[in-house]
Scaffold this motif. Sequence first.
Motif, PDB file in Angstrom:
ATOM      1  N   LEU A 115       0.976  -1.057   0.309  1.00  0.00           N
ATOM      2  CA  LEU A 115       0.095   0.142   0.058  1.00  0.00           C
ATOM      3  C   LEU A 115       0.413   1.668  -0.252  1.00  0.00           C
ATOM      4  O   LEU A 115       0.528   2.236  -0.505  1.00  0.00           O
ATOM      5  N   SER A 118       2.142   2.216  -3.149  1.00  0.00           N
ATOM      6  CA  SER A 118       1.688   2.022  -3.988  1.00  0.00           C
ATOM      7  C   SER A 118       1.526   3.626  -4.415  1.00  0.00           C
ATOM      8  O   SER A 118       1.371   4.476  -5.558  1.00  0.00           O
ATOM      9  N   ARG A 119       1.141   4.412  -2.820  1.00  0.00           N
ATOM     10  CA  ARG A 119       1.030   5.461  -2.623  1.00  0.00           C
ATOM     11  C   ARG A 119       2.400   6.203  -3.062  1.00  0.00           C
ATOM     12  O   ARG A 119       2.395   7.452  -3.647  1.00  0.00           O
ATOM     13  N   SER A 122       2.578   6.110  -7.276  1.00  0.00           N
ATOM     14  CA  SER A 122       1.540   7.111  -7.197  1.00  0.00           C
ATOM     15  C   SER A 122       1.978   8.334  -7.604  1.00  0.00           C
ATOM     16  O   SER A 122       2.068   9.383  -8.485  1.00  0.00           O
ATOM     17  N   LYS A 191      -8.576  -1.662  -0.658  1.00  0.00           N
ATOM     18  CA  LYS A 191      -7.478  -0.716   0.091  1.00  0.00           C
ATOM     19  C   LYS A 191      -6.840   0.270  -1.769  1.00  0.00           C
ATOM     20  O   LYS A 191      -6.881   1.284  -0.901  1.00  0.00           O
ATOM     21  N   ILE A 195      -6.821   3.800  -2.780  1.00  0.00           N
ATOM     22  CA  ILE A 195      -6.160   4.793  -3.257  1.00  0.00           C
ATOM     23  C   ILE A 195      -6.509   5.869  -4.612  1.00  0.00           C
ATOM     24  O   ILE A 195      -6.196   6.946  -5.143  1.00  0.00           O
TER      25      ILE A 195
END
Length: 1497
Positions: A115, A118-119, A122, A191, A195
């Motif tokens: 997670l 990914s953030r 991004s 989840k 995002i």
Amino acid sequence: MDQSQRSLTTTATASRGYQFHPARAAIVDLFNLYLGRNNRQKPDDSIRDPPNRAQKRIHALNRDLPPRNEQFLVDFEQLRLQFPDQDQLRAVTESVLVSLVVQCSNHAPRAEFLLFASRSLSSIGYINWDSFLPCLLSSVSSAEMTVAQSGQALPANSSTDVSGNGQQSNTRASSSSRDNALSSLRQLGCKIVLIGLGFNLKPVTHIDVFCHMLNWLVNWDQKQHGADESDGRKTWRPDKTLVEWLHSCLDVVWLLVDEDKCRVPFYELLRSGVQFIENIPDDEALFTLILEIHRRRDMMAMHMQMLDQHLHCPTFGTHRFLSQTTTNLQVEVVANLRYSPITYPSVLGEPLHGEDLANSIQKGSLDWERALRCIRHALRATPSPDWWKRVLLVAPSYRNPAQMPTPGAVFTSSMIWGDQNFLRTNHVTWLLAQVIKTELVMNALKSDPRKVETIRKIISFHREDRSSDPNNPQSILLDFISSCQNLRIWSLNTSTREYLNNEQLHKGKQIDEWWTQVGKGDRMLDYMNMDDRSIGMFWVFSFTMAQPASEAVVNWLSSAGVSELLQGTNIQSNERIMVLREVSPVPMSLLSGLSMNLCLKLVQQLEDSLFAGQVVPSVAMVETYCRLLLIAPHSLFRSHFTHLAQRYPALWSKPGVTLLVLEIVNYRLLPLYRYGGKNKTLMYDVTKIVATLKGKRGDHRIFRLAENVCMNLILSLRDFFNVKREGKGPTEFTETLNRITIITLAIIIKTRGIADADHLLYLQSMLEQVMATSQHTWSEKTLCYFPPLLRDALIGRMDKRGLAIQAWQQAETTVINQCTQLLSPSADPTYVMTYINHSFPQHRQYLCAGAWVLMQGHPESINGGHLARVLREFSPEEVTDNIYTMVDVLLHHIHMELQHGHSLQDLLMKTCTNLAFFVWTNELLPLDILLLALIDRDDDPHALRIVISLLDRQELQQRVKLFCLNRGPPEHWLYSGIFKRLELHKALGIHLSWKDRNPTFFDDIAARLLPVIPLIVYRLIENDAIDPADRVLAMYSPFLAYHPFRFTFVRDILAYFYGHLPGKIIVRILNVLDLSKIPFSESFPQHISSSNPVMSPPPEYFATLLLGLVNNVIPPLHINSKYGSVGECLNVSGRTSHNKTPGTSQPSANSSEGQKAFYQIQDPGTHTQLVLETAVIELLSLPVSTSQIVSSLVQVVVNIQPTLIQSSNGGFHGTPNSVGQGSGLPTSPSGGSTDSLGSSRSAPSGAGISASNFVSRSGYTCQQLSCLMIQACGLLLAQLPPDFHMQLYVETSRIVKETWWLSDDKRPIGELDSAVGYALLDPTWAAQDNTSTAIGNVVALLHSFFSNLPQEWLEGTHVIVKNLRPIKSVAMLRIAFRIMGPLLPRLANAHTFFNKILSLLLNLMVDVFGRNSEPSTSAGASEISDIIDFLHHVVHYEGQGGPVQANSKPRPEVLALCGRAIENLRPDVQHLLSHLSPDVNSSIYAATHPKLVQNPS
């Protein structure tokens, strides 16, 4: 909803492409390091790497412990610099991340890092969410499918790297760990999706995510993955991991449908079916979503459904429309379809039908009552056999309870028990005797142990009730019917005799004794002089011994012997023709009670004699055959051309058979064919004969009769039709039939409308088919009365009459020369054959015109014999061409002679003298075609004067009188005398009879005028020749009594010329009917003859008219209504009488008041249709304005509840202009009080109805009657021409707009919304509480009206919206949507109409919620969420052309229409409708629409 499947394929292909990218290994190693996974890299890997790559490896890869998360981006940035193609690096990174999510989802720390990654990725633009999310979700789905198929758990805790190295564990995971792994995978996926939703994604991504989420929710317990249900897991509560992903999934769904962003319309939830998931988990969050879906579906459904929907069941007297389910059916079939009695579109449009629906109806509920209403009504209205098949399929004890549901069944067995009054009589035994042949039952049970039990059951229905009139034929039949059954059983099987009742056996022997007595010796039973007891006993005998009874009837018909038919002077043959001598036909009073078995035998025997016998049958035999078919219009009906061709294959080679069938059809059975919906099929069959013979020389008799049959058939049509059975190519009609087809279309479209939008699309093609072989143009006066649809299509046709006259002038010299040689008194007889064989076709068409010119007013100066010989050798179509050409020439000749100073009077007199020579003196030309040719030239000032002169001539008057004298009464089935058969040449004239030897039965040259006289009246009225039209009707009214459809003629001509007919001609038209047999209102004669026509009839007149429809047309609500019991309506003989027809000779026991058998009301065909259309005729005849009539009807409806309540309490008088709202009728539900909306207003006034017994006359309560009156009013108004519709829209709009609380700007929005919801309460429920409102009644009236309106006429409904504008409040907007909304599903296949109504409704929204609306409403967009949902639904409904499916898509044209309107809305409303646009960048529907994606412009 197929987006997920597409993305799965796409991403799988892309992933395979990145498996071998050089950056993949480095990225995998980087992720493995931060995930704390072992690096399984072999020692010699670095040796095989190029030196520069090995040197560039970052130092972090050699660490033993995972670095801190914050270092990840730094390391990734260093790795990124090593690869120049950043787009490919980004794609490889996404692919690796997706694979890791699938593998590490069940490991919490690793999942958390993913997670974080990914953030982070991004944030630097290294995740393209529009490609990443579909890839991720597809991979999750693939992983789930793999687990389901292999039974293994996900390798979440494995240290295997994503490159596929290492050994996977082969240990089978337990079911629990597998489910936990799947839950964790979905949880992590949700989840990551959350995002991604923080970024601006493409619509296609949103819908893809949405589809995956819904799929997970629907399959929350992983049933689709092969979970083993044998472990009892249906009862367990969801564990923590499942609840977590479920809630995350719901978070995603709520975020997608959030109204602030509206990434996906909430409507997608409404059509998803997620609320119907099985085994709903015990979870409050999911339950909240499902509850909200149900709530919003219910709110949306309100706009789809008509008020009083449960009352909209078919009346079996009016057509119902099935435009959405009949696209592949033939026009003939579609025209006669009706909704199954309890088969309706559900509130959202899905069809509800079948036994499952019937079984789900709770006994005693409104739907249950509706089903019973249909059954009770059907018992009285005799619907089609197909309808009864559906009923009998579920009849009690007919089928095994364990049997599967029956397709097409619409009733349950418990609905069909009937009522006890019926069961207490012998009607059941009579029914069994009618439908069951005892021999077949006993033969079938020969070796069955249940044989005796079955026989005892058959006998057990006998009841001993005795009638008060023992000599009544029906009473005798019911008394003896069980004895008939017993006697049959006794004679068939001695083993069952011990179970039989000795008294009944004794009575059975009485039947034998009676028959022995009446038939002893050579004496024959005299059927014309039988008393009631003899009739009853013969009925009984027909149930016992059908064969002897049948032979007895046939013997009677042939009892007078045979005679030789005299030959005509033109016939030279030695062959003798024998014909049966005439006797009286068997009377209806006897035929009507015979058993169906006997009737069937009798029909078959008569057909053998009529069509395959060696002797020409008598008129009595033919008449008896026709009477049998009319008595049982369903059971004995046969399509003659098909039936006889199958039964007697070689029959049609005999001209006599063809002539007989055509005569039977034309003069006896046309109404029967229309009643059975087979008149179009018959038209196609007869058209084949016409097409075959029209170019064949000499066959004039059969051709002209077939053409006349076609005329009657075309003019009998009441709905749209194909001119060819196969639907393509020019018609096979004659010129005359083509012209009549256009006139019929004009009448149908103008007076009844076009039922289906598909027919509108076909209209232009149909006109091209008809006009392809016709050069005719209609006059301006005729065209001005055509409906606009037809007028616009025909008005541009070029009139080629001038060219035709030029052609005549060029050929005139040659033609006159030929005619002089042929027709001079001293002409050489041999020249006749020379002319026939060698003249040119272009000259032959002018033969009659040339003869007319040579006459010079002295027809005796030409050789009529030669002319007759030549015309007989012409083909029928050549004769027709001659007639049309001669008419044009003679009219031109008159104009030329007038220019030379001749007197018009003399010219017209000479013209009529010449034509008399053609028609009567030498009988050369058919008068019907000549008259039609003349009226088709009505734009010539002399044509109609010639027609009137011909109709005034004594030759025709005497011929018509002779026809009426010889034919007997118009109601031929009542005639008990001996029919007269005219000699052939006297009946048909020399031209048609010539060398023909077959005698006539009913045919007559005068009878050929029956379809023509009404057309002459039409043409005279079009040309404002009212006095001549009145005179023609006065002269020919007795003759028109023989018209097979005179009731339809009266109804249609009043509707066609509505608003243009003086009172005098209206009365004259009404007198065409036998007024004593038409159920007019008692006061109707006074109103049409009123000396003060300005005054509208009192409200009581209109209320009584509606009450008549409630009692006779609308299906009854309960068994004790005005209809009476079932037993009363099922009279044994099938015979019924009307209280206004005392002249009938047969008795009528136990018949329901007002009901008639089909043969008594062949036009219009059913009692319900008779009552309904009689009411239509009354309103069309009233000498008051349309606005007065409509206003009176609407006021009755608006005030119906208080009026009925008070009239039932003693009656009162009131004013006719009240809208009926005040303290007596609360208009707001707030606190049960109306103070807030002004309860101090005056009490409601009634509609002027003063009838204390008004309610009691109906047999209903006030509440029930009020709802039925509204339905009756809508049904009645829908039958009237569009003039009435426009006035209805004006009047109802006025009532809505003048509602005082709607126009009160000071009222709070919430209070107004509450009042609107209350006002639109279904009148059925409101009536029960005595809380009906004017607006509720008006909306219910409009919905009842819409339900019965043909689709073409629905186009005018936009006037309602126009009259309601400007709309400034949400309350008025809701009312407008409530009125018009239910129309949109009905127009799903009428795209133009749909767009028109949808556009108007969107404009109403702009009125209230527009960017520049004044004054701007303070209401929020959330207050119209139901309207938003409804708009989404109907757009999909129209795109599908019916009930919305999972893959339904809006049409691009509709999206474009919505998009244009949306641009004018406020932003807060605009974005809620943003998906209803063609913009692929903002609309999920445009982005997933194949046409729009391919052509985004």
